[in-house]
Write a protein that holds these residues in place. Structure first.
Motif, PDB file in Angstrom:
ATOM      1  N   ASP A  67      17.626  12.824 -12.644  1.00 26.36           N
ATOM      2  CA  ASP A  67      17.270  11.598 -13.363  1.00 26.36           C
ATOM      3  C   ASP A  67      17.591  11.704 -14.858  1.00 26.36           C
ATOM      4  OD1 ASP A  67      16.396   9.061 -13.743  1.00 26.36           O
ATOM      5  OD2 ASP A  67      14.251   9.518 -13.583  1.00 26.36           O
ATOM      6  N   PRO A  68      18.839  11.957 -15.192  1.00 25.20           N
ATOM      7  CA  PRO A  68      19.206  12.117 -16.614  1.00 25.20           C
ATOM      8  C   PRO A  68      19.029  10.843 -17.417  1.00 25.20           C
ATOM      9  CG  PRO A  68      21.175  11.956 -15.271  1.00 25.20           C
ATOM     10  CD  PRO A  68      20.020  12.042 -14.315  1.00 25.20           C
ATOM     11  N   GLY A  69      19.087   9.705 -16.751  1.00 23.45           N
ATOM     12  CA  GLY A  69      18.919   8.442 -17.475  1.00 23.45           C
ATOM     13  C   GLY A  69      17.554   8.329 -18.115  1.00 23.45           C
ATOM     14  N   SER A  70      16.527   8.839 -17.427  1.00 20.70           N
ATOM     15  CA  SER A  70      15.164   8.795 -17.974  1.00 20.70           C
ATOM     16  C   SER A  70      14.927   9.914 -18.978  1.00 20.70           C
ATOM     17  CB  SER A  70      14.140   8.897 -16.837  1.00 20.70           C
ATOM     18  OG  SER A  70      14.268   7.816 -15.948  1.00 20.70           O
ATOM     19  N   ARG A  71      15.536  11.071 -18.727  1.00 24.03           N
ATOM     20  CA  ARG A  71      15.307  12.209 -19.602  1.00 24.03           C
ATOM     21  C   ARG A  71      16.056  12.077 -20.922  1.00 24.03           C
ATOM     22  NH1 ARG A  71      15.155  18.067 -17.242  1.00 24.03           N
ATOM     23  NH2 ARG A  71      14.115  18.201 -19.281  1.00 24.03           N
ATOM     24  N   TRP A  72      17.241  11.537 -20.870  1.00 22.66           N
ATOM     25  CA  TRP A  72      18.059  11.380 -22.083  1.00 22.66           C
ATOM     26  C   TRP A  72      18.532   9.925 -22.174  1.00 22.66           C
ATOM     27  CZ3 TRP A  72      19.476  15.510 -18.601  1.00 22.66           C
ATOM     28  CH2 TRP A  72      18.964  16.755 -18.993  1.00 22.66           C
ATOM     29  N   PRO A  73      17.618   9.024 -22.503  1.00 20.94           N
ATOM     30  CA  PRO A  73      17.952   7.588 -22.528  1.00 20.94           C
ATOM     31  C   PRO A  73      19.016   7.229 -23.564  1.00 20.94           C
ATOM     32  CG  PRO A  73      15.796   7.982 -23.519  1.00 20.94           C
ATOM     33  CD  PRO A  73      16.212   9.262 -22.864  1.00 20.94           C
ATOM     34  N   GLY A  74      19.119   8.045 -24.614  1.00 21.16           N
ATOM     35  CA  GLY A  74      20.097   7.740 -25.641  1.00 21.16           C
ATOM     36  C   GLY A  74      21.524   8.012 -25.236  1.00 21.16           C
ATOM     37  N   THR A  75      21.721   8.822 -24.206  1.00 20.24           N
ATOM     38  CA  THR A  75      23.077   9.160 -23.750  1.00 20.24           C
ATOM     39  C   THR A  75      23.286   8.689 -22.313  1.00 20.24           C
ATOM     40  OG1 THR A  75      22.242  11.389 -23.197  1.00 20.24           O
ATOM     41  CG2 THR A  75      23.371  11.117 -25.315  1.00 20.24           C
ATOM     42  N   PHE A  76      22.718   9.437 -21.348  1.00 23.90           N
ATOM     43  CA  PHE A  76      22.902   9.078 -19.942  1.00 23.90           C
ATOM     44  C   PHE A  76      22.219   7.746 -19.602  1.00 23.90           C
ATOM     45  CE2 PHE A  76      23.557  13.685 -19.851  1.00 23.90           C
ATOM     46  CZ  PHE A  76      24.710  13.776 -19.096  1.00 23.90           C
ATOM     47  N   GLY A  77      21.171   7.415 -20.337  1.00 21.41           N
ATOM     48  CA  GLY A  77      20.476   6.162 -20.072  1.00 21.41           C
ATOM     49  C   GLY A  77      21.324   4.934 -20.341  1.00 21.41           C
ATOM     50  N   LYS A  78      22.383   5.109 -21.095  1.00 21.71           N
ATOM     51  CA  LYS A  78      23.279   3.990 -21.400  1.00 21.71           C
ATOM     52  C   LYS A  78      24.406   3.843 -20.376  1.00 21.71           C
ATOM     53  CE  LYS A  78      22.457   4.361 -26.378  1.00 21.71           C
ATOM     54  NZ  LYS A  78      23.075   4.601 -27.716  1.00 21.71           N
ATOM     55  N   ILE A  79      24.433   4.762 -19.407  1.00 19.63           N
ATOM     56  CA  ILE A  79      25.476   4.729 -18.381  1.00 19.63           C
ATOM     57  C   ILE A  79      24.852   4.216 -17.080  1.00 19.63           C
ATOM     58  CG2 ILE A  79      27.223   6.057 -17.135  1.00 19.63           C
ATOM     59  CD1 ILE A  79      27.140   8.090 -19.423  1.00 19.63           C
ATOM     60  N   PRO A  80      25.191   3.017 -16.642  1.00 16.53           N
ATOM     61  CA  PRO A  80      24.569   2.432 -15.439  1.00 16.53           C
ATOM     62  C   PRO A  80      24.685   3.318 -14.193  1.00 16.53           C
ATOM     63  CG  PRO A  80      25.836   0.779 -16.613  1.00 16.53           C
ATOM     64  CD  PRO A  80      26.152   2.092 -17.272  1.00 16.53           C
ATOM     65  N   PHE A  81      25.785   4.061 -14.093  1.00 16.38           N
ATOM     66  CA  PHE A  81      25.996   4.899 -12.907  1.00 16.38           C
ATOM     67  C   PHE A  81      24.850   5.881 -12.716  1.00 16.38           C
ATOM     68  CE2 PHE A  81      27.541   8.755 -10.870  1.00 16.38           C
ATOM     69  CZ  PHE A  81      28.135   8.267  -9.712  1.00 16.38           C
ATOM     70  N   PHE A  82      24.392   6.522 -13.801  1.00 16.46           N
ATOM     71  CA  PHE A  82      23.336   7.528 -13.691  1.00 16.46           C
ATOM     72  C   PHE A  82      21.961   6.899 -13.501  1.00 16.46           C
ATOM     73  CE2 PHE A  82      26.661   9.968 -15.951  1.00 16.46           C
ATOM     74  CZ  PHE A  82      26.765  11.026 -15.065  1.00 16.46           C
ATOM     75  N   ILE A  83      21.847   5.622 -13.794  1.00 17.09           N
ATOM     76  CA  ILE A  83      20.612   4.904 -13.481  1.00 17.09           C
ATOM     77  C   ILE A  83      20.565   4.575 -11.995  1.00 17.09           C
ATOM     78  CG2 ILE A  83      19.251   2.839 -13.959  1.00 17.09           C
ATOM     79  CD1 ILE A  83      19.405   4.776 -16.301  1.00 17.09           C
ATOM     80  N   GLU A  84      21.725   4.180 -11.473  1.00 17.15           N
ATOM     81  CA  GLU A  84      21.802   3.819 -10.057  1.00 17.15           C
ATOM     82  C   GLU A  84      21.744   5.043  -9.154  1.00 17.15           C
ATOM     83  OE1 GLU A  84      24.591   1.069  -7.092  1.00 17.15           O
ATOM     84  OE2 GLU A  84      25.200   1.444  -9.183  1.00 17.15           O
TER      85      GLU A  84
END
Length: 475
Positions: A169-186
């Protein structure tokens, strides 16, 4: 495996290193899902939102992996007798790469379970790597080579969960980087799976470039082909050279005969060695299952109520210590005490491990927490388990020594891995169920599970007494 009674032969360091590197891919890809599998099951919706059912469905995923390995392991071993060790190992690495990547792209429980199931099938070629280790060593240095296996598996089982826990869950852990990439949210679990799959891909590329074939028949075929080519090039025909290697038809026959029936290899020494291997596998896997369960359970129910972070730290430190200990002391113990004594002492130490659980719980209840006494007992317990891990390598030496012939090596190693797989698939559910029953019904103060396992170890020690006092090339 060439037999030798002379001074120890130097290990083929480069080829052994490649095989160990390939071996490491399997525990890494197998264990990378452990930190997030429960969360994935809950998020998949298969439990209907009932968190109490998570363990059940997560357990199915774990069992599917080992059951698939159990079903396919003999197939891979016998296939390696026909087409060679190298192509089978490379196929396994490519399969691990694809399946763990597929797991990271799964959204439904069924897709994830299917990926895990297929991954277990490709993981079934783990026994082939042991064949290679036997074929590149002799009786003077095989203990040294096999002393590297426990550290490799320990490190793999340490780094796998570390990758899974840190990168999930990198989108939640690093919202400033991976959180901006929809793929890692999905796909929140793609990154740890992709990292583990990259390691498997690296192993397959490295193996394709530098790993050498070790199967005796395939080596003979290669030498024969080279000889025929040199004759064509130089026109030199020597009748004695013609008979140095078998004809093509004979080589083919040898390959066909290289996979004997299972019944033909089940001679008494093999049966005894596989029996002790089964006891060792179920005991080790039971401890690995009960340790985090006991550490996380509430103190009044017989546990230590530790957080996931502290449990992870304890298991990581334990894993590194275990790997280093096996690397430094296993081969020395074999040479000093012999495989039988080493196995008996090591396997017997498991009984101490399980007997210390109630003592640790007693001190925790008295202190209503984890004090110095609890920590001391835990250190002694994990130290005994590190000693117990020597039983794996020493038992492998008995199995290898009992192989009735070179053409039976792959079949015997396949059977060994089958026994290991089925025990590892059963032990977690049985031991955790016994733990729950003991606590729920206060059986023997909640400690009945430990008594049952200690008694099982006693039976295993009796089986170990039937092992030969000496093995070929050993004590």
């Amino acid at each position: 495996m060439t037999r030798s009674s002379d001074a120890r032969t130097p290990l083929p360091a480069f080829q052994l290193g490649i095989i160990l590197f390939i071996q490491a891919a399997e525990p890494i890809t197998a264990s990378v899902i452990f930190p997030f599998v429960n969360q994935f099951v809950l998020e998949s919706g298969v439990t209907g939102g009932d968190e109490r059912k998570v363990g059940y469905y997560a357990g199915i995923i774990g069992s599917l992996f080992f059951l698939s390995e159990f079903v396919t392991v003999l197939f891979w071993s016998r296939l390696s007798d026909r087409i060679g060790r190298k192509p089978v190992l490379l196929a396994g690495m490519v399969g691990l790469f694809v399946t763990i990547l597929s797991a990271g792209l799964s959204k439904s429980y069924a897709a994830f379970a299917l990926s895990r199931c297929i991954q277990g099938a490709f993981n079934g070629n783990v026994g082939v790597a042991k064949n290679v280790m036997v074929e590149i060593t002799d009786s003077s240095n095989i203990a040294d080579a096999f002393s590297f296996l426990p550290p490799v598996w320990t490190m793999g089982n340490t780094f796998g969960p570390l990758i899974g826990g840190e990168l999930a869950d990198p989108g939640s852990r690093w919202p400033g980087t991976f959180g901006k990439i929809p793929f890692f949210i999905e796909y929140p679990y793609f990154l740890p799976c992709a990292t583990a799959s990259f390691f498997a891909l690296l192993c397959s590329i490295l193996g394709a470039l530098v790993l050498k074939e070790t199967h005796p028949t395939k080596l003979a075929e290669k030498r024969q082909s080279n000889l025929a080519a040199s004759r064509r090039d130089y026109g030199s025909i020597n009748n004695e050279s013609v008979e140095e290697y078998p004809a093509a038809e004979d080589t083919s026959s040898a390959a066909d005969a290289s996979s004997p029936s299972i019944r033909s290899v089940l001679i008494q020494p093999i049966v005894i060695s596989l029996t002790t291997h089964a006891f060792q596998a179920v005991t080790m896997e039971s401890f690995r299952t009960l340790l985090p369960l006991m550490l996380s359970t509430s103190i009044h129910l017989g546990g230590l109520a530790l957080s996931s972070a502290r449990i992870g730290t304890i298991m990581a430190i334990w894993g590194f210590c275990n790997g280093g200990f096996q690397l430094v002391f296993f081969a020395r113990a074999i040479r000093k005490f012999g495989p039988k004594k080493t196995f008996g002492i090591a396997y017997g130490s498991y009984a101490i491990c399980f007997a210390l659980y109630p003592i640790m719980s007693y001190f925790a209840k008295r202190a209503n927490g984890v004090d110095a006494k609890v920590i001391c007992v835990l250190v002694v317990q994990l130290s005994c388990f590190v000693l117990g891990a020597m039983s794996y390598g020493s038992n492998q030496l008995f199995i290898i020594a009992a192989v009735p012939g070179q053409n039976s090596l792959a079949t015997v190693n396949g059977l060994t891995q089958m026994v290991s797989s089925i025990m590892r698939s059963l032990a977690p559910s049985i031991s955790s169920s016994l733990f729950s029953l003991s606590v729920e019904h206060n059986l023997l103060g909640g400690y009945l599970v430990y008594l049952i396992i200690v008694l099982t170890i006693m039976v295993g020690l009796y089986a170990a007494s039937r092992l030969p006092d000496k093995i070929e090339g050993g004590r």
